[in-house]
Scaffold this active site. Structure first.
Site, short mmCIF file in Angstrom:
data_model
loop_
_atom_site.label_atom_id
_atom_site.label_comp_id
_atom_site.label_asym_id
_atom_site.label_seq_id
_atom_site.Cartn_x
_atom_site.Cartn_y
_atom_site.Cartn_z
CG HIS A 61 -5.84 -2.00 0.04
ND1 HIS A 61 -5.09 -1.58 -1.03
CD2 HIS A 61 -5.25 -1.46 1.14
CE1 HIS A 61 -4.11 -0.80 -0.60
NE2 HIS A 61 -4.17 -0.72 0.70
CG ASP A 77 -6.87 -2.41 -3.69
OD1 ASP A 77 -7.48 -1.39 -3.28
OD2 ASP A 77 -5.73 -2.72 -3.32
CB SER A 104 -0.95 -0.04 1.20
OG SER A 104 -1.95 0.96 1.12
#
Length: 218
Positions: free
Chosen positions: A192, A165, A96
């Site tokens: 995610h 995501d 991320s």
């Protein structure tokens, strides 16, 4: 082999270590070696992300503020200090925000110091569920875009993405900002997250091992 590991926004290094435990075990088995993963905390206190506080203790941290060029440069300096104090490293891995930071750092180094090959810092990068990186060379930040920018990350890259995501389009843009000949893409089909299903973990590990093999680390 040593890998610098950068966690997601609003988490911390211990959480990222837990999230990647199965992946690390799979990589060590497939590579037939004991890899050293060096997990590093961000320096900015943040709100926890995606309900992570239900399962893990804080502090919850980030590496930079999204809209602050100064903050991103401070994060670059953190990476440079880690290389100097704890390096050398063979690779960098981020999830991320950590993956976006890794990509931003590599592009920044390539464009700012063209006479200093990125390979002297990291020989490969593993980027997990990360959006396209930031250009923080001006007073404000902007996202790199492969249709607008000529820069490409020159080292082998492994991209773990998830088609469910919200950041999926940005993840594909980041993939296009890398050397197409040495950019391996694996879509785990989820959101995610860093999947823990054994079959998916094995496929992620296979993709990462292809990246490492292209970097000729082992």
């Amino acid at each position: 082999m040593r890998v610098l590991c950068l966690h997601g926004m609003g988490t911390n290094s211990q959480i990222f270590e837990t999230q990647t435990a199965l992946l690390k075990a799979s990589l060590n088995a497939e590579l037939n070696t004991e890899c050293e993963f060096v997990y590093v905390d961000g320096e900015i206190e943040s709100e926890p992300r995606n309900g992570v506080e239900k399962y893990y203790d804080g502090p919850f941290l980030s590496y930079y503020d999204w809209d602050s060029a100064e903050s991103i440069h401070t994060a670059y300096q953190l990476i440079n200090e880690l290389i100097e104090e704890q390096g050398p490293f063979d690779g960098i891995m981020g999830f991320s925000q950590g993956g976006s930071l890794a990509a931003s750092f590599l592009l920044h180094h390539s464009t700012t110091y063209p006479s200093q090959p990125v390979e002297l810092l990291f020989r490969f990068a593993i980027i997990i569920c990360s959006g396209n990186p930031f250009d923080a060379r001006g007073p404000t930040t902007r996202r790199y875009h492969p249709n607008e920018d000529m820069e490409r990350i020159p080292i082998p890259t492994g991209h773990i993405v998830g088609r469910k995501d919200d950041e999926y389009p940005g993840q594909l843009l980041l993939h296009r900002l890398c050397d197409s000949r040495r950019a391996t893409l694996y879509d785990h089909g989820g959101g995610h997250e860093i999947p823990r299903d054994p079959l998916v973990v094995k496929r992620m590990s296979d993709a990462i091992c292809r990246t490492i093999d292209q970097a000729s680390v082992l």
